[in-house]
Design an enzyme around this catalytic site. Structure first.
Site, short mmCIF file in Angstrom:
data_model
loop_
_atom_site.label_atom_id
_atom_site.label_comp_id
_atom_site.label_asym_id
_atom_site.label_seq_id
_atom_site.Cartn_x
_atom_site.Cartn_y
_atom_site.Cartn_z
N ARG A 63 -7.28 -4.26 35.37
CA ARG A 63 -7.12 -2.97 34.67
C ARG A 63 -8.21 -1.98 35.04
O ARG A 63 -8.00 -0.76 34.95
CB ARG A 63 -7.02 -3.20 33.16
CG ARG A 63 -5.71 -3.85 32.75
CD ARG A 63 -5.64 -4.10 31.26
NE ARG A 63 -6.64 -5.02 30.79
CZ ARG A 63 -6.50 -6.35 30.78
NH1 ARG A 63 -5.38 -6.90 31.20
NH2 ARG A 63 -7.48 -7.12 30.35
N GLU A 107 -16.24 -18.14 27.69
CA GLU A 107 -16.33 -18.92 26.45
C GLU A 107 -16.08 -20.40 26.76
O GLU A 107 -16.81 -21.28 26.31
CB GLU A 107 -15.29 -18.39 25.46
CG GLU A 107 -15.57 -18.78 24.04
CD GLU A 107 -14.50 -18.23 23.10
OE1 GLU A 107 -13.72 -17.36 23.51
OE2 GLU A 107 -14.45 -18.72 21.96
P1 AMP Z 1 -16.12 -9.72 28.90
O1 AMP Z 1 -16.57 -10.33 30.20
O2 AMP Z 1 -16.18 -10.68 27.75
O3 AMP Z 1 -16.84 -8.41 28.59
O4 AMP Z 1 -14.59 -9.42 29.03
C1 AMP Z 1 -14.20 -8.36 29.76
C2 AMP Z 1 -12.87 -8.53 30.44
O5 AMP Z 1 -11.92 -9.22 29.64
C3 AMP Z 1 -12.34 -7.16 30.68
O6 AMP Z 1 -11.95 -7.08 32.03
C4 AMP Z 1 -11.19 -6.99 29.72
O7 AMP Z 1 -10.09 -6.53 30.43
C5 AMP Z 1 -10.90 -8.36 29.15
N1 AMP Z 1 -10.96 -8.40 27.66
C6 AMP Z 1 -11.85 -9.10 26.93
N2 AMP Z 1 -11.58 -9.00 25.62
C7 AMP Z 1 -10.52 -8.19 25.50
C8 AMP Z 1 -9.76 -7.66 24.39
N3 AMP Z 1 -10.06 -7.96 23.11
N4 AMP Z 1 -8.73 -6.82 24.66
C9 AMP Z 1 -8.43 -6.52 25.95
N5 AMP Z 1 -9.08 -6.98 27.02
C10 AMP Z 1 -10.12 -7.81 26.81
#
Ligand code: AMP
Length: 176
Positions: free
Chosen positions: A63, A100
């Site tokens: 995205r 996670e």
């Molecule tokens: P993080 O590495 O935990 O910051 O997760 C980021 C990636 O996971 C991004 O590329 C987001 O597209 C996706 N992501 C994580 N949590 C969500 C959420 N609650 N809603 C949509 N996309 C998420």
């Protein structure tokens, strides 16, 4: 009066328990299909960086690509792709990061960034910050300068920006 941020939030759909129980997924497909939605989102994301010198905009699969591409067109910058493993055809630099459950990897072409080039990093959602921290390491690993980091949505409760160090982090929309 409705602000742009309030309007954009009305276009984002919340999907409970996707992709796993307990996750509230912020679905931007509903924003993308609205005429003018993507344009307004991109304008809001670029606004804080209006006076920032940029050579490249780097989007994170998948995205992040959708947002980074029109941002690069708007700013007259090159576009760089940060991809999941095994997708890029030429020589790559890889960075592993913690999820996670388990680990994941992001990759960039080794010739995507020249030393000293100023790069704006882009993704749709800032959650824990792990993905973006890995992307940051790819940019600096190639000698690039992180000119800024930019999200459409920031999930404040997860404190992801604390993992992104001293680089400038901006988000167009924040959720508690
Ligand atoms: P993080 O590495 O935990 O910051 O997760 C980021 C990636 O996971 C991004 O590329 C987001 O597209 C996706 N992501 C994580 N949590 C969500 C959420 N609650 N809603 C949509 N996309 C998420």
């Amino acid at each position: 009066m409705t602000t742009t941020a309030e309007y954009l939030k009305t276009l984002i759909r919340d999907i409970p328990d996707f992709p796993r129980p307990g996750i509230l997924f912020r679905d931007i497909t509903t924003l993308l299909k609205e005429p003018g939605g993507l344009r307004k989102a991109v304008e809001a994301m670029l606004a804080p960086f209006a006076d920032t010198q940029l050579d490249l905009i780097a989007g994170i699969e998948s995205r992040g690509f959708i947002l980074a591409a029109p941002m690069a067109v708007q700013r007259g910058c090159g576009l760089v792709l940060i991809r999941k493993p095994g997708k890029l055809p030429a020589a790559t630099l890889s960075q592993e990061y913690q999820l996670e459950y388990g680990r994941d990897v992001v990759e960039i072409h080794r010739d995507a960034i020249q030393p000293g080039q100023r790069v704006l990093l882009v993704d749709d959602v800032l959650a824990t910050g792990g993905t973006m921290a890995a992307a940051q390491q790819l940019v600096t690993g190639l000698g690039g300068e992180v000119a800024g980091i930019c999200f459409l949505v920031e999930l404040l409760a997860l404190c992801g920006r604390t993992r992104l160090g001293a680089d400038r982090v901006e988000s167009a929309l924040q959720y508690a």
